[in-house]
Design a protein around this motif. Sequence first.
Motif, PDB file in Angstrom:
ATOM      1  N   UNK A 194      20.643  17.794  -0.248  1.00 41.68           N
ATOM      2  CA  UNK A 194      21.297  17.872  -1.782  1.00 41.68           C
ATOM      3  C   UNK A 194      20.472  18.904  -2.358  1.00 41.68           C
ATOM      4  N   UNK A 195      19.152  18.810  -2.368  1.00 37.71           N
ATOM      5  CA  UNK A 195      18.338  19.778  -3.237  1.00 37.71           C
ATOM      6  C   UNK A 195      17.510  20.594  -2.162  1.00 37.71           C
ATOM      7  N   UNK A 196      17.226  21.892  -2.608  1.00 39.13           N
ATOM      8  CA  UNK A 196      16.611  22.776  -1.791  1.00 39.13           C
ATOM      9  C   UNK A 196      15.283  23.309  -2.537  1.00 39.13           C
ATOM     10  N   UNK A 197      14.316  23.249  -2.101  1.00 39.74           N
ATOM     11  CA  UNK A 197      13.203  23.926  -2.800  1.00 39.74           C
ATOM     12  C   UNK A 197      13.018  25.439  -2.668  1.00 39.74           C
ATOM     13  N   UNK A 198      12.470  25.936  -4.000  1.00 41.65           N
ATOM     14  CA  UNK A 198      12.575  27.391  -3.968  1.00 41.65           C
ATOM     15  C   UNK A 198      11.105  27.711  -4.291  1.00 41.65           C
ATOM     16  N   UNK A 199      10.758  28.851  -3.548  1.00 42.11           N
ATOM     17  CA  UNK A 199       9.450  29.514  -3.696  1.00 42.11           C
ATOM     18  C   UNK A 199       9.321  30.953  -4.073  1.00 42.11           C
ATOM     19  N   UNK A 200       8.404  31.107  -4.791  1.00 45.88           N
ATOM     20  CA  UNK A 200       8.003  32.578  -5.325  1.00 45.88           C
ATOM     21  C   UNK A 200       6.763  33.310  -4.707  1.00 45.88           C
ATOM     22  N   UNK A 201       6.857  34.340  -4.142  1.00 44.38           N
ATOM     23  CA  UNK A 201       5.555  34.689  -3.568  1.00 44.38           C
ATOM     24  C   UNK A 201       4.774  33.635  -2.822  1.00 44.38           C
ATOM     25  N   UNK A 202       5.307  32.734  -2.142  1.00 45.00           N
ATOM     26  CA  UNK A 202       4.776  31.700  -1.405  1.00 45.00           C
ATOM     27  C   UNK A 202       4.498  30.462  -2.045  1.00 45.00           C
ATOM     28  N   UNK A 203       4.352  30.426  -3.443  1.00 39.04           N
ATOM     29  CA  UNK A 203       4.240  29.156  -4.191  1.00 39.04           C
ATOM     30  C   UNK A 203       5.486  28.530  -4.608  1.00 39.04           C
ATOM     31  N   UNK A 204       5.607  27.234  -4.536  1.00 39.46           N
ATOM     32  CA  UNK A 204       6.680  26.297  -4.914  1.00 39.46           C
ATOM     33  C   UNK A 204       6.878  26.307  -6.455  1.00 39.46           C
ATOM     34  N   UNK A 205       8.138  26.737  -6.905  1.00 38.92           N
ATOM     35  CA  UNK A 205       8.427  26.827  -8.074  1.00 38.92           C
ATOM     36  C   UNK A 205       9.423  26.013  -8.602  1.00 38.92           C
ATOM     37  N   UNK A 206      10.337  25.169  -7.725  1.00 40.78           N
ATOM     38  CA  UNK A 206      11.215  24.166  -8.018  1.00 40.78           C
ATOM     39  C   UNK A 206      12.123  23.912  -7.189  1.00 40.78           C
ATOM     40  N   UNK A 207      13.330  23.485  -7.587  1.00 38.15           N
ATOM     41  CA  UNK A 207      14.287  23.286  -6.484  1.00 38.15           C
ATOM     42  C   UNK A 207      15.622  23.456  -7.020  1.00 38.15           C
ATOM     43  N   UNK A 208      16.727  23.828  -6.356  1.00 38.95           N
ATOM     44  CA  UNK A 208      18.213  24.016  -6.781  1.00 38.95           C
ATOM     45  C   UNK A 208      19.023  23.219  -6.015  1.00 38.95           C
ATOM     46  N   UNK A 209      20.064  22.789  -6.828  1.00 42.82           N
ATOM     47  CA  UNK A 209      21.058  21.811  -6.374  1.00 42.82           C
ATOM     48  C   UNK A 209      22.039  22.591  -5.354  1.00 42.82           C
TER      49      UNK A 209
END
Lengths: 661, 339
Positions: B312-327
């Motif tokens: 349902x939700x997929x995590x999002x990373x920027x430059x290797x760090x977790x910054x949140x998730x999207x639906x």
Amino acid sequence: MADATMAPAPASGSGEVSPQRFALILVGIGAALTVFQYLGLLPAALHRLPESMIPPFAPMLDVAFNFVKDDLGLLTFTRWLTGGLEAVLDATANLLFGKRRWPNIGPIPWTAIAGVATVIGYYLGGWRMALLAAFTFTWTALVGQWKIAMETMSVLVVAAPLAFIIGLSLGILAWKSRAFNAAIKPVLSVLQTLPFFTYLLPAVIFFKVGPTAGAVATTIYAIPPMILMTTLGLQKVSPEVVEAGKMSGCTKFQLLRNVYLPAARTEILVGVNQVIMLCLAMVVLTAFIGMPGLGAKLLAMMGSFKLGRSFEIGVTIVLLAVTLDRMSKAWVVMQPRHFERGTPWWKRHIILLTAIGVFVFFCIVAQFIDVANTIGRRQSLSMGKEIDTAIKAFLSIDVVKATTGFLRAFLNVQVLIPFRNFMLSIPTPALILFVTAFALSLAGKRQAVYAALFFSLVALSGWWDRSVITLYSVISAVALAMLIGLPLGIIAARSEKWSHRVLLACDTAQTFPSFVYLIPAIMLFGITDIAVIFSILIFAMVPLTRYTIEGLRAVPAEMTEAADMAGASRWQKLVNVQLPLALPTMAVGFNQAIMFAFFMVIIAAFIGTQDLGQELQRTLAGTDLGKNFVLGICVSLMALTFDLTILKWSSDRKRKLGLGD
Amino acid sequence: MTSDAPVIAARNVWKLFGADPKKYLRKMPSGHSYDAIQADGYIAGVKDVSIDVARGEMLVIMGLSGSGKSTLVRCFSRLHDITGGTIEVDGQDIGKLRERDLIDLRRNKMGMVFQSFGLLPHRTVLENVAFPLEMRGQDKHTRRERALEVVRLVGLEGREDYFPRELSGGQQQRVGIARSLAIEPDIWFLDEPFSALDPLIRREMQDEFLRLQAMLGKSIVFITHDFDEALRLADRIAIMKDGAVEQCDTPDRIVLNPATEYVRKFTEDIDKARVVRAGGLIRDGLAGDGTPVEATATVRDMARMLVSDTRETIPVTRDGAMIGALSRNDALSILVGTD
């Protein structure tokens, strides 16, 4: 209501009267005056302005001139300028034809000059131009006119650069300053219609007779178009190029020097071309104030009816004109071209090196071979006498004689003289009304006011009869020119090939100095009124034909195609589609024809006319500046009236038709 | 990025064209519309614009012709004097600069590329490129060295001695670019630089431009009327209409949340999946596990995964760090184009 508007009472309360109707009313009044005159009912004061009412313009101007000349010290100033100019002219005179002045090294051998001209011709326009230059200069030398041609050239090479520099500076000034531009515009249009005799006399008075006065008159005459072209070119520079310059951090001067002037190169060079051509035309005419050279020789030869020599000089002038024109035009279109990497120095400058080489070579050759240096009178291949005999023989062939004789008699007796007498019989106020009506119906109120004002001034000048004769010559010559020029243009415009050919012929003919047009006129008709009309006629025919072709060729293809698809015959298409659309452009040609005619009619005074030109020419002998100016302004005012009216009509019409300007 | 202060800061900038714009602006009631101003005989080239250009950022100004984008950029370089408001470049109010200082600013900090190139027809490629250096008074040798360097940079080696007329449109614009870069400007203005070129060349030049920008990292104001071009290049896009900025934001936010009806119409036909990136879809309060996606990936890039995945939700990373998730649903509806 209908009665009220029909009545020719301008004060009646008919409210808004359309310009056309008002013009009609003016014509009505004029016609009525004329009829009264014929019936002998018109008081003399209404026919011609009484002598007593004419303000003493000429003496007034004289007083003003004298004030400026002597009291303000202008003469001292100009005489001081004369010194400098004279030195330069002496130097070129020494170099070109060996006048005994500093630097005392001339004359340069003709072969050297011809050689360098050929190399320049090659540089500007390839082999064809080289050939043209070589032929022109060789011809000039071989027919034994080298010295007089160089006398002319020695003034030209000073006057043209001078006119260029002054014109360019004033052009930049006019472009920079709105106020200066507004001030200079009317002066320029008067200068461009002022007869050349009016340039000559002040030049003589302020700058001594001879080459100096000739150079000054020539320079002034050539300046106006240079100013106009410079301003035009600078205004046309693409705003992005200017912005690119500004973003590159140009100061104001850097912007002008590195961006504006180079980007306006084409227009500036077109200006140079016009300067050269006008200088040539004028420098030939300075013969009238005693400038030696081709013009003076031509004047003398024509005066003594030596047609063969006149013809040869005419050919020389024409060749020089065509060569100078083609070379400067080639310069206009010449684009910079890059050299391949690693091209050696001498190859990059091969033209310059060749020119120097040729020059030095011929200079050395001339030391040993006399003919290469100068061609004397005895050695020349002039065929003056033979051509003279041939022309005279041709003219005495019965058919030719009968034709020219018939034309002369017919035109004179049946057309020209009655027309002239009619023009002269019209009362002064009536003619002014006619001209005003003409301007009103074609252009509008403003032009009508100008027309009325200008012609009233002419009436007040006291030279009315001569002005009317001038006008008569112009009108009859232009009318005759239209009879020939328009059909010629229409026929030529039907095919691409012929349009091209005729346009080229017109182009070439337009480069001829006006003086040359007198030669065939005198040849055919001798020294008569008809010769005057004839010379104006051929001179004025050129722009008429040219603009007819250009107007017709510029009619958009869709419109003629639409006419074709509507099933129009050739004639219907011409009358209903092509001519109406071409008319505004043709009007420009018509206007130019009239301007040319005003110019030519003054020159033709030399043949012997009774118009303003003759009086003008007389003033040259004395120091009658005031009279000279009054006469000149008369011509200018009449010409300007037509110029303003016709050009306004043309641009109005173009806008109405959506053809753009 | 050395500092956070904007390179260009425009505040309430007005540019009116007409008889006496300054006086008119002073007396004009606030909130006058474009049409109302026009009815008074004035044209609002720029209408109350406040906008910043951050250091190293590429701001794309876009709008239809006549929307005032070219005028705005000419106000930034003071090719136009503004009627009202202030524009600061590096903290300096350029409206108050004297002629001399303005010239200095242009000679040292600004470069501009023009739609129809604005090359000097009488100068060779090399002389055109060296022109700003020449104006600056640098000696011939230095000038030549530097010009050659830039000419090489834009890939025109071997054509140094050509005249503009002897080059194709694309090559001419390369000269224009080289010239604007010759003085090593901090701020680079490009006024529809590729609009006059045909589509294939345009694409090639955009790639070339991105390559240069990756290398040089200038602060850029780029004007275009082509939305695809804007999306390809921009960090932020400002959309202009009738002299005013309708919306100024990152491409995905403009596509996802159009501020006005005009902007919505503008973005209607855009394939959102190509524009919206994972980072822009992050929703507060969501968390997910499993393989994360990179924040810079577009929805189109993730298409295969979005369809086949079941989370349902997929995590999002920027430059290797977790910054949140999207639906995943959000992303899918963008992919199939239903909002």
